[in-house]
Design an enzyme around this catalytic site. Sequence first.
Site, mmCIF file in Angstrom:
data_model
loop_
_atom_site.group_PDB
_atom_site.id
_atom_site.type_symbol
_atom_site.label_atom_id
_atom_site.label_comp_id
_atom_site.label_asym_id
_atom_site.label_seq_id
_atom_site.Cartn_x
_atom_site.Cartn_y
_atom_site.Cartn_z
ATOM 1 N N LYS A 74 -14.785 -66.951 -63.963
ATOM 2 C CA LYS A 74 -15.759 -65.881 -64.310
ATOM 3 C C LYS A 74 -14.781 -64.829 -64.786
ATOM 4 O O LYS A 74 -13.775 -64.373 -64.308
ATOM 5 C CB LYS A 74 -16.584 -65.550 -63.158
ATOM 6 C CG LYS A 74 -17.573 -64.492 -63.646
ATOM 7 C CD LYS A 74 -18.385 -64.257 -62.350
ATOM 8 C CE LYS A 74 -19.519 -63.156 -62.663
ATOM 9 N NZ LYS A 74 -20.514 -62.903 -61.638
ATOM 10 N N SER A 149 -25.552 -63.476 -62.718
ATOM 11 C CA SER A 149 -24.690 -63.189 -63.610
ATOM 12 C C SER A 149 -23.553 -64.171 -63.898
ATOM 13 O O SER A 149 -22.857 -64.347 -65.161
ATOM 14 C CB SER A 149 -24.143 -61.729 -63.514
ATOM 15 O OG SER A 149 -23.078 -62.061 -62.307
ATOM 16 N N SER A 173 -25.808 -63.811 -57.794
ATOM 17 C CA SER A 173 -24.955 -64.273 -59.049
ATOM 18 C C SER A 173 -24.155 -65.671 -58.902
ATOM 19 O O SER A 173 -23.808 -66.241 -59.927
ATOM 20 C CB SER A 173 -24.086 -63.267 -59.447
ATOM 21 O OG SER A 173 -24.751 -62.194 -60.192
HETATM 22 N N1 GLN Z 1 -28.964 -59.986 -60.353
HETATM 23 C C1 GLN Z 1 -28.328 -59.239 -59.567
HETATM 24 C C2 GLN Z 1 -28.153 -57.874 -60.267
HETATM 25 O O1 GLN Z 1 -28.347 -57.718 -61.362
HETATM 26 C C3 GLN Z 1 -27.080 -59.867 -59.220
HETATM 27 C C4 GLN Z 1 -25.927 -59.673 -59.630
HETATM 28 C C5 GLN Z 1 -24.850 -60.307 -58.925
HETATM 29 O O2 GLN Z 1 -24.654 -60.925 -57.982
HETATM 30 N N2 GLN Z 1 -23.657 -60.006 -59.607
HETATM 31 O O3 GLN Z 1 -27.275 -56.980 -59.571
#
Ligand code: GLN
Length: 472
Positions: A74, A149, A173
């Site tokens: 990532k 994400s 995410s």
């Molecule tokens: N969807 C969540 C956010 O937008 C989690 C994102 C993540 O785990 N990096 O913050």
Amino acid sequence: MSINELHKELASGKVSAVELAKSYLETIRKTNPSLNSFITVCEENALKQAAKADERLKSKKNVTPLTGIPIGIKDLLITKGIRTTCASKILSNYVPQYNATVVDKLENAGAVILGKLNMDEFAMGSSNEHSAFGPVKNPHNEKYVPGGSSGGSAAAVASNQCAAALGTDTGGSIRQPASMCGCVGIKPTYGRVSRFGLVAFASSLDQIGPITKNVTDAAIMLKAISGHDNLDSTTLKSEVPDYAAALKEGLNGIKIGVPKEYFIKGISKEVAESVNQAIKKLEKNGAEIVDISLPHTEYAVACYYIIAPAEASANLARYDGIRYGHRAKSAGSVDDLFRQTRTEGFGPEVTLRIMLGTYVLSSGYYDAYYRKAQCVRTLIKNDFAGAFAKVDAIVSPTAPTPAFKIGEKTDDPLQMYLADIFTTPVNLAGLPAISIPCGASKDRLPIGMQIIGKHLDEAKILNLAYNYELIA
Ligand code: GLN
């Protein structure tokens, strides 16, 4: 092929690491123009690493289960000499001078790093639509999002662009994109894996973990990246078990909690059905199912969306156009330079979060929002502690719906935030959780089941997941 299968081919000499890397790079060349899961492909570097892996395999010295295995990373994890963008314009030309600890660990194990994977900008999002490099498509149906994400990581594994990938999980995410792409994804206990070299979003919640094709691969990857690190004072000193070796058949005597608050109205019927069926299968195979309650679940999303932006607003203060990254051209004063650089460099979701975070931390609002959210965080943590006095693990859906259509939720951030309803409580409590595939919708989009474990009990949830894989 899974890591395990590839390892056998490599160890027996049926295929070389260089051949393998070339074949994955070819797949990326063919499929990336439409999927958009890789932001940067490092072909030259990958082939060099593969040649080194071949030497190790030939000499049979220092061979690990990851030697020669093609991996994607990532783009929130920094890589020495390889551009690391965090999917943001503000870091679009940033080339780090050192590796994240997890990257070093994978490289030392002999893994071959194919490139850097797309994501929501600074990991803020649930659909991979908030990337300065364009959205990622779901390989099961390109009209749909891959989740986020770590959408690039999940899409790349699901489409065989790499054998496995690293993602990060602040509020879901790893697990949510894994569930939407039909992969396995595990978020370790907070402190299990070093965050050194992980570009910070919300430091009290962030963890790195693998997204893989199956549970055994997740166990192999997790072992490789876990452990105490002098460079991250929040890492735990406890020993790292050999997770893969500990996988064994049998569910007898295992107590699984099913929280009623996770099967609420508003979740898709197909998701509820698939997860309920999976729970029945677990019961049929020896597990004891216990009804439990996690009463503060309904506050988790609100609590998360105060704490995470608050921490993000502090962490992202470092992007000022001076130390690194994008710098606005026509700036007058230093203040103007900061303002212009940040206005040009950050996308709308990141800007929204910084404003929200700054607001909840400002004097006068701090007590009403930030401090209150911290109190609620403790209540959520206590809910889990109470439940784990009765059960060994907790099972729930990973996300309330299967993947949704690209564009479906972009106009309504609150709808998007609700995609995290079952994953954020786990980060707030610092616990480990895994998402594994447990069915598909009528549109053939994958559905995921989440298994939450006690603090540092990754081995147990991996075992449960492994057993589900055997009976699924
Ligand atoms: N969807 C969540 C956010 O937008 C989690 C994102 C993540 O785990 N990096 O913050």
